[in-house]
Motif scaffolding. Structure first.
Motif, PDB file in Angstrom:
ATOM      1  N   UNK A 368       0.836  -1.200   0.000  1.00 61.57           N
ATOM      2  CA  UNK A 368       0.000   0.000   0.000  1.00 61.57           C
ATOM      3  C   UNK A 368       0.875   1.254   0.000  1.00 61.57           C
ATOM      4  N   UNK A 369       1.887   1.267   0.850  1.00 59.18           N
ATOM      5  CA  UNK A 369       2.776   2.431   0.925  1.00 59.18           C
ATOM      6  C   UNK A 369       3.498   2.656  -0.401  1.00 59.18           C
ATOM      7  N   UNK A 370       3.972   1.580  -1.008  1.00 59.80           N
ATOM      8  CA  UNK A 370       4.711   1.698  -2.269  1.00 59.80           C
ATOM      9  C   UNK A 370       3.830   2.205  -3.401  1.00 59.80           C
ATOM     10  N   UNK A 371       2.633   1.649  -3.528  1.00 61.45           N
ATOM     11  CA  UNK A 371       1.777   1.974  -4.678  1.00 61.45           C
ATOM     12  C   UNK A 371       1.008   3.270  -4.497  1.00 61.45           C
ATOM     13  N   UNK A 372       0.801   3.702  -3.268  1.00 61.40           N
ATOM     14  CA  UNK A 372       0.020   4.930  -3.024  1.00 61.40           C
ATOM     15  C   UNK A 372       0.889   6.132  -2.690  1.00 61.40           C
ATOM     16  N   UNK A 373       2.205   5.967  -2.708  1.00 59.19           N
ATOM     17  CA  UNK A 373       3.076   7.104  -2.412  1.00 59.19           C
ATOM     18  C   UNK A 373       3.061   7.527  -0.963  1.00 59.19           C
ATOM     19  N   UNK A 374       2.739   6.599  -0.060  1.00 60.06           N
ATOM     20  CA  UNK A 374       2.722   6.909   1.372  1.00 60.06           C
ATOM     21  C   UNK A 374       4.130   6.685   1.942  1.00 60.06           C
ATOM     22  N   UNK A 375       4.694   7.643   2.670  1.00 58.54           N
ATOM     23  CA  UNK A 375       6.013   7.437   3.268  1.00 58.54           C
ATOM     24  C   UNK A 375       6.062   6.144   4.076  1.00 58.54           C
ATOM     25  N   UNK A 376       7.154   5.398   3.879  1.00 58.59           N
ATOM     26  CA  UNK A 376       7.299   4.082   4.512  1.00 58.59           C
ATOM     27  C   UNK A 376       8.657   3.997   5.188  1.00 58.59           C
ATOM     28  N   UNK A 377       8.654   3.478   6.412  1.00 55.36           N
ATOM     29  CA  UNK A 377       9.906   3.188   7.112  1.00 55.36           C
ATOM     30  C   UNK A 377       9.841   1.745   7.591  1.00 55.36           C
ATOM     31  N   UNK A 378      10.788   0.937   7.147  1.00 51.90           N
ATOM     32  CA  UNK A 378      10.869  -0.459   7.569  1.00 51.90           C
ATOM     33  C   UNK A 378      12.054  -0.659   8.486  1.00 51.90           C
TER      34      UNK A 378
END
Length: 548
Positions: A368-378
């Motif tokens: 979801x983060x990758x495809x919707x442009x939502x900032x992601x921290x793993x």
């Protein structure tokens, strides 16, 4: 060295760790060299094999020790890396005593709790202080006075006053004063009994600190002082506050720092508490606000992610923002839930962890983060999740997985580290402690850390699995950037994958390390600070803040 021993009574989980760390912060603000030691009376050698739901997070030190979460509080409040041996357990003490007995170190002596066990406890406390070059050592005794497993430790700390002298040892006892709404009064009897129990072991507290819902009225303070034989100006109220970073300020206002200076014969110094004042000001009156979704499996136990939560707070202070947390149970996260859970947040964080529970939900969160442009921290497992998701849905590696979750996966893009293949046992056998990361020039993470081309930083680790190097070329060909590696690890060329990111994405960064363990109120973790900044930007460009 000066020694301050902190004990607790009435009930457990009163906040001895925060009280100890706050006192340490007051001494640090006066310029003293301070370190802290946590004594845990359990028989485990360390906290590494304990359930997060039972014990909270496992905090990893720079030396690779798996410790109680209070060590994290000490490092954050004191802005230091504790030396090896700062978390003492019953298991460690008895293991060493038995080793010495088997080696003949005690010759023909009958080995007993006194003096052999107590001497080993005292030796470990002194070594921890000497290793840190400390002027003041804070020692928190876990558990509650009256617990049978605490008795050898109480005897050991009792002996310290005779060994080191009255002027070099201070006893602080933390208790609970409950408030009964039915009678509208504070009840001091539990505190009186707790101090009496401590005295029965030969320890008379110099300072009594009282946990309560509200600041104690003067008449209650006087009553406690009278019945515990502690001066009234040495009874302190540790009342509920909005955030733990208010505790040092509240205790300094009451005069705790001055009382300790007087009792230990320290020079009177005016403390510099600007860091804490600034942090509290931002937390209470932030200029901005953002909500971060945390997709994990210990959502019912926030202490399992304590350092991560504190890192978000530090990053918020750095960005003049309040960070709200929206907990998302990854075990229950389905495709139909994604918009409802993540549509109104500024960013998505997938934390570390072990085991297969909730894995597919975390993969959905990363997608979801990758495809919707939502900032992601793993973080740690969160990086492995990001790699698995990218391999499946972008690199065309159908069925990609980690061997931790499916040892028969078609594409094993994450697998057990080679040096882990012959490891036996679980305790202290992971890749632990500080390890270097060499960051690629022109990447987001290099910019966050502010390092030159090919520069190296160090972060802490706790894991057994790694990105399979055989799949790195295919992932890179599909557009995934490997932005950090362990330089020359075990002769494997570029080394272990330390961080990945997606170019062109507003913020998609994942690390194998746990940068939250090195974050401080005065020095926020760069990945967390950058993540919160990107999440604020997204939310301010049209997203309304969600309610935590």
């Amino acid at each position: 060295m000066k020694y301050i021993f902190v004990t607790g009574g009435v009930v457990s989980s009163l906040g001895k760790g925060v009280a100890s760390a706050s006192l340490g912060a007051l001494l640090r603000a006066r310029g003293y060299r301070v370190t802290a030691v946590k004594i845990d009376p359990y028989i485990n050698i360390d906290a590494g094999t304990m359930r997060p739901y039972e014990h909270g997070e496992v905090f990893v030190t720079a030396s690779g020790a798996e410790t109680d979460l209070d060590i994290g509080n000490y490092e954050r409040f004191l802005d230091l890396d504790v030396p090896p041996g700062s978390n003492i357990t019953t298991g460690q003490v008895y293991q060493e005593v038995i080793r010495k007995e088997r080696a003949g170190d005690y010759l023909s002596q009958t080995v007993q709790v006194i003096p052999h066990v107590t001497d080993e406890i005292k030796r470990r406390v002194r070594v921890a202080g000497e290793s840190a070059g400390a002027e003041v050592v804070l020692i928190e005794v876990g558990g509650t006075v009256g617990d049978i497993e605490s008795l050898p430790f109480l005897e050991a700390i009792r002996q310290f006053r005779f060994d080191e002298g009255d002027e070099n040892v201070l006893y602080l006892h933390l208790t609970l004063v409950p408030y009964l709404g039915t009678s509208n009064e504070f009840k001091t009897k539990p505190t009186q009994h707790s101090v009496a129990a401590l005295r029965s072991y030969g320890i008379s507290p110099d300072i009594v600190m009282v946990r309560s819902k509200e600041k104690l009225p003067p008449e209650i303070t006087r009553k406690i002082a009278a019945f515990t034989s502690v001066r009234e100006n040495r009874v302190f109220s540790s009342y509920d506050v909005a955030h733990v970073y208010e505790v040092p300020l509240a205790l300094e206002e009451q005069g705790l720092g001055k009382a300790v200076e007087d009792l230990l014969g320290l020079e009177r110094i005016h403390p510099n508490l600007g860091v804490w004042q600034n942090a509290v000001k931002t937390i209470k009156r932030p200029g901005r606000e953002v909500t971060i979704a945390i997709a994990g499996k210990y959502t019912a136990m926030p202490d399992a992610y304590l350092s991560m939560l504190e890192s978000l707070t530090h990053a918020g202070v750095a960005n003049d923002a309040r960070v709200n947390v929206k907990w998302v149970n990854a075990e229950e996260l389905t495709e139909g839930d994604l918009e409802a859970q993540f549509g109104d947040v500024g960013g998505i964080l997938v934390p570390g962890g072990f085991g297969v529970r909730g894995i597919e939900g975390k993969i959905r969160a990363a997608e979801y983060a990758r495809t919707r442009g939502v900032p992601y921290l793993g973080i740690c497992l969160g990086m492995q999740i990001a790699v698995i998701e990218y391999a499946r849905h972008v690199a065309g590696l159908e069925g990609a997985n980690s061997t931790e979750f499916d040892e028969y996966a078609r594409h094993k893009v994450v697998g057990l580290m080679p040096e882990q293949l012959d490891v036996e046992g679980l305790g202290g056998t992971m890749r632990l402690g500080d390890w270097p990361m060499q960051l690629a020039a022109g990447t987001t993470i290099a910019e966050l850390y502010g390092v030159p081309a090919g520069g190296t930083v160090r972060e802490r680790h706790r894991h057994r699995f790694e990105v399979n190097p055989e799949y790195v070329p295919r992932l890179q060909d599909a557009g995934l950037t490997v932005s950090g590696v362990t330089p020359g690890m075990n002769g494997r060329g570029a080394g272990l994958v330390e961080s990945v990111e997606i170019p062109g994405h507003p913020f998609f960064v994942a690390l194998q390390a746990h940068p939250e363990f090195k974050s401080r109120p005065m020095r926020p973790s760069p990945p967390f600070a950058g993540f919160v900044a990107a999440s604020l930007k997204r939310q301010e460009q049209g997203q309304e803040p969600a309610k935590a």
